[in-house]
Motif scaffolding. Structure first.
Motif, PDB file in Angstrom:
ATOM      1  N   LYS A 161       0.855  -1.183   0.000  1.00  0.00           N
ATOM      2  CA  LYS A 161       0.000   0.000   0.000  1.00  0.00           C
ATOM      3  C   LYS A 161       0.889   1.231   0.000  1.00  0.00           C
ATOM      4  N   GLU A 162       0.935   1.922  -1.083  1.00  0.00           N
ATOM      5  CA  GLU A 162       1.764   3.131  -1.171  1.00  0.00           C
ATOM      6  C   GLU A 162       1.332   4.182  -0.159  1.00  0.00           C
ATOM      7  N   SER A 163       0.070   4.118   0.285  1.00  0.00           N
ATOM      8  CA  SER A 163      -0.432   5.110   1.237  1.00  0.00           C
ATOM      9  C   SER A 163       0.002   4.816   2.674  1.00  0.00           C
ATOM     10  N   THR A 164       0.554   3.614   2.927  1.00  0.00           N
ATOM     11  CA  THR A 164       0.987   3.275   4.281  1.00  0.00           C
ATOM     12  C   THR A 164       2.239   4.068   4.628  1.00  0.00           C
ATOM     13  N   PRO A 165       2.154   4.886   5.696  1.00  0.00           N
ATOM     14  CA  PRO A 165       3.348   5.630   6.110  1.00  0.00           C
ATOM     15  C   PRO A 165       4.326   4.710   6.824  1.00  0.00           C
ATOM     16  N   PHE A 166       5.418   5.273   7.277  1.00  0.00           N
ATOM     17  CA  PHE A 166       6.389   4.554   8.087  1.00  0.00           C
ATOM     18  C   PHE A 166       5.655   3.915   9.267  1.00  0.00           C
ATOM     19  N   PHE A 167       5.962   2.662   9.575  1.00  0.00           N
ATOM     20  CA  PHE A 167       5.242   1.981  10.644  1.00  0.00           C
ATOM     21  C   PHE A 167       6.199   1.229  11.563  1.00  0.00           C
ATOM     22  N   SER A 168       5.671   0.932  12.760  1.00  0.00           N
ATOM     23  CA  SER A 168       6.355   0.074  13.724  1.00  0.00           C
ATOM     24  C   SER A 168       5.462  -1.146  13.909  1.00  0.00           C
ATOM     25  N   LEU A 169       6.050  -2.323  13.726  1.00  0.00           N
ATOM     26  CA  LEU A 169       5.294  -3.568  13.814  1.00  0.00           C
ATOM     27  C   LEU A 169       6.020  -4.500  14.777  1.00  0.00           C
ATOM     28  N   LYS A 170       5.299  -5.016  15.763  1.00  0.00           N
ATOM     29  CA  LYS A 170       5.871  -5.982  16.706  1.00  0.00           C
ATOM     30  C   LYS A 170       5.211  -7.326  16.440  1.00  0.00           C
ATOM     31  N   LEU A 171       6.046  -8.336  16.180  1.00  0.00           N
ATOM     32  CA  LEU A 171       5.561  -9.680  15.891  1.00  0.00           C
ATOM     33  C   LEU A 171       6.092 -10.629  16.956  1.00  0.00           C
ATOM     34  N   THR A 172       5.185 -11.338  17.624  1.00  0.00           N
ATOM     35  CA  THR A 172       5.571 -12.275  18.678  1.00  0.00           C
ATOM     36  C   THR A 172       5.314 -13.698  18.188  1.00  0.00           C
ATOM     37  N   TYR A 173       6.340 -14.528  18.322  1.00  0.00           N
ATOM     38  CA  TYR A 173       6.278 -15.913  17.851  1.00  0.00           C
ATOM     39  C   TYR A 173       6.455 -16.889  18.998  1.00  0.00           C
ATOM     40  N   LEU A 174       5.793 -18.039  18.869  1.00  0.00           N
ATOM     41  CA  LEU A 174       6.045 -19.213  19.686  1.00  0.00           C
ATOM     42  C   LEU A 174       6.502 -20.275  18.701  1.00  0.00           C
ATOM     43  N   GLY A 175       7.815 -20.524  18.654  1.00  0.00           N
ATOM     44  CA  GLY A 175       8.367 -21.366  17.591  1.00  0.00           C
ATOM     45  C   GLY A 175       8.155 -20.681  16.254  1.00  0.00           C
ATOM     46  N   ASP A 176       7.555 -21.371  15.285  1.00  0.00           N
ATOM     47  CA  ASP A 176       7.253 -20.800  13.972  1.00  0.00           C
ATOM     48  C   ASP A 176       5.865 -20.163  13.904  1.00  0.00           C
ATOM     49  N   LYS A 177       5.122 -20.212  15.007  1.00  0.00           N
ATOM     50  CA  LYS A 177       3.738 -19.740  15.028  1.00  0.00           C
ATOM     51  C   LYS A 177       3.657 -18.294  15.506  1.00  0.00           C
ATOM     52  N   LEU A 178       3.050 -17.433  14.684  1.00  0.00           N
ATOM     53  CA  LEU A 178       2.817 -16.041  15.059  1.00  0.00           C
ATOM     54  C   LEU A 178       1.675 -15.997  16.068  1.00  0.00           C
ATOM     55  N   THR A 179       1.930 -15.452  17.258  1.00  0.00           N
ATOM     56  CA  THR A 179       0.903 -15.422  18.306  1.00  0.00           C
ATOM     57  C   THR A 179       0.308 -14.034  18.525  1.00  0.00           C
ATOM     58  N   GLU A 180       1.044 -12.989  18.110  1.00  0.00           N
ATOM     59  CA  GLU A 180       0.532 -11.630  18.295  1.00  0.00           C
ATOM     60  C   GLU A 180       1.206 -10.690  17.315  1.00  0.00           C
ATOM     61  N   ALA A 181       0.425  -9.730  16.821  1.00  0.00           N
ATOM     62  CA  ALA A 181       0.944  -8.674  15.960  1.00  0.00           C
ATOM     63  C   ALA A 181       0.405  -7.340  16.464  1.00  0.00           C
ATOM     64  N   VAL A 182       1.317  -6.375  16.637  1.00  0.00           N
ATOM     65  CA  VAL A 182       0.943  -5.052  17.144  1.00  0.00           C
ATOM     66  C   VAL A 182       1.546  -4.022  16.192  1.00  0.00           C
ATOM     67  N   MET A 183       0.688  -3.187  15.598  1.00  0.00           N
ATOM     68  CA  MET A 183       1.175  -2.150  14.686  1.00  0.00           C
ATOM     69  C   MET A 183       0.927  -0.777  15.303  1.00  0.00           C
ATOM     70  N   ASP A 184       2.012   0.008  15.377  1.00  0.00           N
ATOM     71  CA  ASP A 184       1.936   1.348  15.950  1.00  0.00           C
ATOM     72  C   ASP A 184       1.220   1.344  17.299  1.00  0.00           C
ATOM     73  N   GLY A 185       1.510   0.313  18.127  1.00  0.00           N
ATOM     74  CA  GLY A 185       0.979   0.228  19.470  1.00  0.00           C
ATOM     75  C   GLY A 185      -0.401  -0.391  19.599  1.00  0.00           C
ATOM     76  N   LYS A 186      -1.021  -0.809  18.475  1.00  0.00           N
ATOM     77  CA  LYS A 186      -2.364  -1.387  18.532  1.00  0.00           C
ATOM     78  C   LYS A 186      -2.361  -2.806  17.975  1.00  0.00           C
ATOM     79  N   LYS A 187      -2.985  -3.739  18.721  1.00  0.00           N
ATOM     80  CA  LYS A 187      -3.074  -5.113  18.245  1.00  0.00           C
ATOM     81  C   LYS A 187      -3.814  -5.168  16.924  1.00  0.00           C
ATOM     82  N   ILE A 188      -3.326  -6.032  16.039  1.00  0.00           N
ATOM     83  CA  ILE A 188      -4.017  -6.247  14.777  1.00  0.00           C
ATOM     84  C   ILE A 188      -4.382  -7.722  14.680  1.00  0.00           C
TER      85      ILE A 188
END
Length: 157
Positions: free
Chosen positions: A128-155
């Motif tokens: 998305k060209e309209s997406t500005p600079f972002f901060s993304l936190k990805l939490t994994y348990l092994g290979d499994k993504l358990t949580e995603a937080v973008m700009d401080g908000k869970k997604i």
């Protein structure tokens, strides 16, 4: 803590992807990722990105966009802060990579490749060209993504 860069070189609706197959004890083994790697002493994110692209592809970056910072949290690996870039112009001739096979993959086919679950999230964000600079936190348990937080908000994952 680990500091890295990841970059997607773009041309003709394709990204240059690296199929990680050659390194021993590679946490990315058999996954498709962009080009990048670990910071060296005294490097900025831009310095690291340019050096890693040159080392892995033989190409010299001439135009890029800094897209965001991705924090990876895992019980298996140290926390990683990855600086994410897209590149639209370069010089040089592409060479063989000693970490895996480089291939130009159509953007619309990317999500069919074996990759980390969180990579799908930031690939959609940079599409998305309209997406500005972002901060993304990805939490994994092994290979499994358990949580995603973008700009401080869970997604939703």
């Amino acid at each position: 803590m680990k500091m890295t860069t990841l970059c997607y070189l773009e041309k003709d609706e394709k990204y240059l992807m690296l199929h990680r197959t050659k390194k021993v004890n590679d946490e990315n083994h058999d996954k498709w990722i962009g080009v990048g790697g670990k910071f060296e002493d005294r490097e900025s994110p831009e310095d690291c990105m340019k050096r890693e692209i040159l080392e892995e592809t033989g190409l010299t970056v001439t135009d890029f966009r800094y897209r965001g910072v991705v924090t990876f949290v895992s019980a298996q690996y140290p926390t990683e802060y990855m600086h994410l870039f897209t590149v639209t112009d370069w010089t040089g001739v592409e060479k063989e990579c000693d970490e895996g096979e480089l291939a130009w993959i159509e953007k619309k086919k990317l999500l069919t490749l074996p990759m980390w679950e969180g990579d799908r999230i930031f690939l959609e964000l940079i599409a998305k060209e309209s997406t500005p600079f972002f901060s993304l936190k990805l939490t994994y348990l092994g290979d499994k993504l358990t949580e995603a937080v973008m700009d401080g908000k869970k997604i939703k994952i």
